[in-house]
Design a protein around this motif. Sequence first.
Motif, short mmCIF file in Angstrom:
data_model
loop_
_atom_site.label_atom_id
_atom_site.label_comp_id
_atom_site.label_asym_id
_atom_site.label_seq_id
_atom_site.Cartn_x
_atom_site.Cartn_y
_atom_site.Cartn_z
N LEU B 44 -46.26 -13.20 15.77
CA LEU B 44 -46.76 -12.02 16.78
C LEU B 44 -45.55 -10.69 16.80
O LEU B 44 -45.94 -9.64 16.78
N VAL B 46 -43.43 -10.10 14.48
CA VAL B 46 -43.43 -9.41 13.28
C VAL B 46 -44.57 -8.35 13.34
O VAL B 46 -44.38 -7.18 13.03
N VAL B 47 -45.65 -8.72 13.53
CA VAL B 47 -46.74 -7.64 13.68
C VAL B 47 -46.52 -6.68 14.69
O VAL B 47 -46.55 -5.51 14.51
N ALA B 48 -45.94 -6.97 15.97
CA ALA B 48 -45.56 -6.11 16.94
C ALA B 48 -44.28 -4.78 16.22
O ALA B 48 -44.39 -3.88 16.62
N ASP B 50 -43.79 -4.22 12.97
CA ASP B 50 -44.44 -3.47 12.06
C ASP B 50 -45.25 -2.18 12.71
O ASP B 50 -45.17 -1.34 12.36
N LEU B 51 -45.96 -2.79 13.88
CA LEU B 51 -46.69 -1.68 14.39
C LEU B 51 -45.84 -0.39 14.92
O LEU B 51 -45.90 0.82 14.74
#
Lengths: 199, 544
Positions: B44, B46-48, B50-51
């Motif tokens: 989670l 990492v996605v946040a 990256d966003l």
Amino acid sequence: MRHLNQETALPLPADAHVETLLEERVTTTAALVARAQAGDTAAFGQLYRGHVDRVFAVCLRMVADRGRAEELTQRAFVKAWQALGSFRGESAFGSWLHRIAVNVVLVEMRSARRRQQRIQTTDDLTCYDCPGGGAAPGERLDLEEAIASLPEQARAVLVLHEIEGFKHDEIAEMLEIAPGTSKAHLHRARKLLMERLNR
Amino acid sequence: MMTHEHIEPLLQDYLDGALDEARRRQVATHLDVCPSCHAAWERLHVVADDLAALPRQIAPSRDLWPEIEAQLASPPPSRRSLRADRAPQPKARRVEGRRRRWAVLGVLLLLVGVGAWMFAQRAGVGWEVAVLEGAPRVGDRLLDAAGRLRVGQWIETDDASRATLDVGAIGSVEVLPGSRVQLLAARATDHRLSLDEGSLHARIWAPPRLFFVETPSALAIDLGCEYTLKVNEEGESLLHVLSGFVELEHAGRASVVPEGALALARPGHGPGVPFAEDASDAFRRALPRYDFEGEAAALNVLLAEARPEDVISLFPLMRRADGAAKGRLFDRIAALTPLPDGVTREGALQNDPAMLEIWEEHLGLDANGWWPVFTSEAAPVRKIVFSPKQEKPWRIVIPGDDEPGESLYVTGQVFGPDGETPLPDVHLHVYHTDAAGLYAPPGTPDGTHRLRGDLWTNVEGRYAFRTIRPGAYPNTATPQHIHFVVEGDDFPEQRFDLFFADDLRVSDRMRAREKSKGRFAEIQPVKSADDGTQQVRFDLRLAR
């Protein structure tokens, strides 16, 4: 951990005279806005050049379609021109314009949805909301593609919250939904993103 | 014990800082003990990250202005209110449906929250915040002493507050009053902030390209340094480099700004060329007018006002310029500093790469000097580095670009006998063998050291040099090493040798002996960066 310099609060160099450069620029933007408010389209053109990339980025991410995003960017600037009279300089021109762009996108998204609701009866042609939509099984999407593949509302909330830095109550107001709904959309969007990124 | 269905939904609130303190602690503790939830949290996170790290600006693929302009011509700006942009109120039915879903979700969250009550805690991912003055806002709460800034969270200071952030283990950032800063990524290889407005003061003591600050007009990439960065309400940035180098980059346009220089960046334009701290007022004012707006009259001012030090601005301007302006810039630079052999006006005006390189080096505007710039892109952006020929540099580059061998950074700090007091202005003479294990080509007199350098510790006792990993002497068991001959004002000449822990020639007996010296051991571990560059830290303790 060791610090470079234990005395905190290093005095800043005296670059006040340099700061005037920045202040002058603010004044320049203010001057351009004033000229544009008086009907000077060339001045507005300069404002356009300074802000178009930022406006286009938010449009593109919200609608996930280059052509539509370009149209919306144009519409946002035309709207801004029409509304320039109401710009009082309380906020930065950039943030004011950004708000307009977001509104233009949201209005368009709502009317597109209404059009679609009328046309589509039972067949869900775009299948935006289908689980796993956008990626074939095992295919790994890049982040922008994954965002583009999200259901529209979830995508809008995700872009506004995670990329544009709006808070849930602001998003709720813009999208005319409850703050809790905004949060639910965000959570769902993140979950879908992780799935579609195969993470 | 709760199942994972119960903690997973909480992770997002945890990420957003939306949990109350008690529940936050419970989630944190659970993450510590449950590998599967911890893995979910990492995904989670990492996605946040990256966003948050996505660029805020994207250029349209065509010029949209002509069509906009065509629509502006007729109606002059009216006093119409912005609220006209608002959409009509949505239908009540839809709102009701959403409310119901919200209510269901609320109940679920509540159940989940109650379920999570038994979990214990773990420190959140992010950076430590220490309040220096006032009460900055971190996330949704006001902070009065210390706390944590998590990835995705904002720290906001008002006119009366400021705070320092620990940048992982590589530096610190002071958030000055009136600023809005977001933590975008807190990974070992990517420490990233966004400065939307206000100013910060960064001090970083790590290899280059680990610390980034995004502003609305450019990305500031740390190349090992200290700097201040200000962003005004229009999103324009002003960078002032106090030591080392910083690169400003936006959409393929890059400026490397050296110690003692500043640079402006503007939304839509990206970074401008650097300018010296002591450039004249007229010069500073004219620079953005020419650099960003292409105002021809401003070039006259620049040429008239330029001193030899201002070549730092003129040279990159010349490279970017076309036509008559290019020629005028060339002539002015040539008048301020003598033209080196091999550089002709014609060649320079045609951007002859070899010629520009000779000239750059001659001017001390060495494109690849100092800390090297690593880019993995196929076509790296051309960068200009101004490296003033300092009398007593604290960091140096020893080998030429074509020296064979593995790239190696050595950094460290020199301390007094107590091992705690950093010593400034200590002279270090370092030398070592080449990759083949030779000090000099065969046939040169003994005692010749081809790869060598002199440097002096800075005010914090620090030094750094880039070189290649030395080879071991051919056909001997002597481990690879770098010699240090060190001398300070109150410290007589003393010698140290740096050995590498990963060198198999280093004997167990040596290792045992050095171990007792703790951090001042002369055998030091070698870390490898993603690009293969090796890094060694070697601190020295001097005796009187």
